[in-house]
Design a protein around this motif. Structure first.
Motif, PDB file in Angstrom:
ATOM      1  N   THR A 171       0.828  -1.214   0.000  1.00 54.21           N
ATOM      2  CA  THR A 171       0.000   0.000   0.000  1.00 54.21           C
ATOM      3  C   THR A 171       0.866   1.270   0.000  1.00 54.21           C
ATOM      4  O   THR A 171       0.361   2.345   0.264  1.00 54.21           O
TER       5      THR A 171
ATOM      6  N   GLY B 277       0.530   2.679   3.367  1.00 53.57           N
ATOM      7  CA  GLY B 277      -0.737   3.311   3.682  1.00 53.57           C
ATOM      8  C   GLY B 277      -1.155   4.454   2.788  1.00 53.57           C
ATOM      9  O   GLY B 277      -2.252   5.000   2.957  1.00 53.57           O
TER      10      GLY B 277
ATOM     11  N   CYS C 110      -4.429   3.813   0.142  1.00 53.59           N
ATOM     12  CA  CYS C 110      -5.765   3.527   0.661  1.00 53.59           C
ATOM     13  C   CYS C 110      -5.952   4.281   1.976  1.00 53.59           C
ATOM     14  O   CYS C 110      -4.993   4.814   2.534  1.00 53.59           O
TER      15      CYS C 110
ATOM     16  N   ARG D  71      -7.808  -0.029   4.981  1.00 49.04           N
ATOM     17  CA  ARG D  71      -6.652  -0.915   5.169  1.00 49.04           C
ATOM     18  C   ARG D  71      -6.856  -1.830   6.370  1.00 49.04           C
ATOM     19  O   ARG D  71      -6.584  -3.036   6.299  1.00 49.04           O
TER      20      ARG D  71
ATOM     21  N   GLU E  37      -7.110  -5.922   6.043  1.00 45.72           N
ATOM     22  CA  GLU E  37      -6.190  -6.814   6.757  1.00 45.72           C
ATOM     23  C   GLU E  37      -6.960  -7.809   7.622  1.00 45.72           C
ATOM     24  O   GLU E  37      -6.645  -9.006   7.648  1.00 45.72           O
TER      25      GLU E  37
ATOM     26  N   HIS F 132      -9.177   3.221  -3.398  1.00 43.38           N
ATOM     27  CA  HIS F 132      -8.368   2.394  -2.491  1.00 43.38           C
ATOM     28  C   HIS F 132      -7.708   1.255  -3.266  1.00 43.38           C
ATOM     29  O   HIS F 132      -8.395   0.355  -3.758  1.00 43.38           O
TER      30      HIS F 132
ATOM     31  N   PHE G  89      -4.832  -1.884  -3.492  1.00 40.77           N
ATOM     32  CA  PHE G  89      -3.977  -2.851  -2.803  1.00 40.77           C
ATOM     33  C   PHE G  89      -3.224  -3.662  -3.850  1.00 40.77           C
ATOM     34  O   PHE G  89      -3.839  -4.266  -4.738  1.00 40.77           O
TER      35      PHE G  89
END
Length: 227
Positions: free
Chosen positions: A127, A130, A133, A138, A142, A189, A191
Motif C-alpha cells: 500500500t 498506507g 488507501c 486498510r 487486513e 483504495h 492494494f
C-alpha cells in the motif's frame, strides 16, 4: 461464459456489470516474465462477482504498466489509465469537474511471488505504507484477509508493506502524479497483492472465492452501508 473484452494494444479490459465498485487487474500477466495465473484470478473474479477487470497483453519486459509513466511505457500507461477512466465513468461515480469519486472504490492488483519469500501459504499486500488507501479500509482489508485465508492453512502468512510494498504508481490513482493525471481522490483504495505460487496454482479456486467475498463485503460495508 465468454468475457466480452475491449481489446487494445497493451491491455484487454471488461467494464463489469455496472454496479460493483471494484476493479481487479493483472498487469504482469503476459509472457515472458509473467506472473502466472494472475490473469485466471482476474477472469474468474469478473465472472464470479461481476466487477471490472484489466489484463495486460504485453510483457512487462516491453512495457511495464505497474510503474510511473516514462518515455518507454507512456503509451501503455495512457491506455491503462484511460481504461480506468472509462470504468469509473461507466459506474457513474466520478465528479469529473473535481476529479473525485463520489463513492468508495476498491482496486485489487494481483501479482505473483515465489514461495521462497514467505513460504507456500503467503500473501504480501503493498500500500506504499498506507498511501494508496485509507487507514479505515486498510484495517478492514487486513482483518478480512487474516480471518478468511486462515481457513486454507494454519500456516498462512500475511504481511503488509515489507518486501513488496507496492510500486509508487499505485498511489497516483488517489493523488495523481502529473498535470495529466490528477487521480480520483481519497475514495480510491488500491492494494497491490503478491500471492505465493502455491496459492495461485494449488488453491486458485479457494483464493478466488475469498477475494470475491471480500469485494462483495466492501460493496456492502463501504459503498452501500446499511442505514
Amino acid at each position: 461464459m465468454t468475457i466480452p473484452y475491449i481489446e487494445q494494444t497493451f491491455i484487454k479490459y471488461h467494464m463489469g456489470k455496472g454496479y460493483i465498485c471494484a476493479l481487479v487487474d493483472a498487469l504482469h500477466a503476459a509472457p515472458p516474465a509473467a506472473d502466472k495465473y494472475t490473469d485466471k484470478i482476474v477472469e474468474k473474479l469478473i465472472k464470479e462477482i461481476g466487477c471490472a477487470g484489466i489484463i495486460s497483453t504485453v510483457s512487462r519486459l516491453y512495457c511495464d504498466l505497474n510503474r510511473a509513466p516514462t518515455r518507454e511505457n507512456q503509451a501503455g500507461i495512457t491506455e491503462y489509465r484511460k481504461a480506468i477512466h472509462d470504468i469509473l465513468d461507466y459506474l457513474q461515480i466520478v465528479d469529473f469537474a473535481k476529479h473525485t469519486l463520489q463513492t468508495p472504490f476498491l482496486h485489487l492488483s494481483f501479482h505473483g511471488m515465489k514461495d521462497a519469500n514467505y513460504g507456500p501459504f503467503a500473501i504480501e499486500i503493498g500500500t506504499q505504507r498506507g498511501k494508496s488507501c485509507s487507514r479505515e479500509v486498510r484495517k478492514w482489508f487486513e482483518k478480512k484477509l487474516k480471518s478468511t485465508f486462515s481457513n486454507i492453512s494454519p500456516e498462512m502468512n500475511i504481511v503488509f508493506d515489507r518486501k513488496f510494498k507496492g510500486n509508487e504508481s499505485i498511489v497516483s490513482h488517489r493523488f495523481g502524479d502529473t498535470d495529466h493525471y490528477s487521480g480520483y481522490g481519497a475514495n480510491f483504495h488500491t492494494f497491490q497483492i503478491e500471492l505465493s505460487r502455491t496459492l495461485r496454482v494449488k488453491y486458485l479456486k479457494e483464493t478466488v472465492k475469498i477475494f470475491a467475498g471480500i469485494i462483495a463485503e466492501f460493496q456492502d460495508t463501504f459503498v452501500h452501508p446499511a442505514s
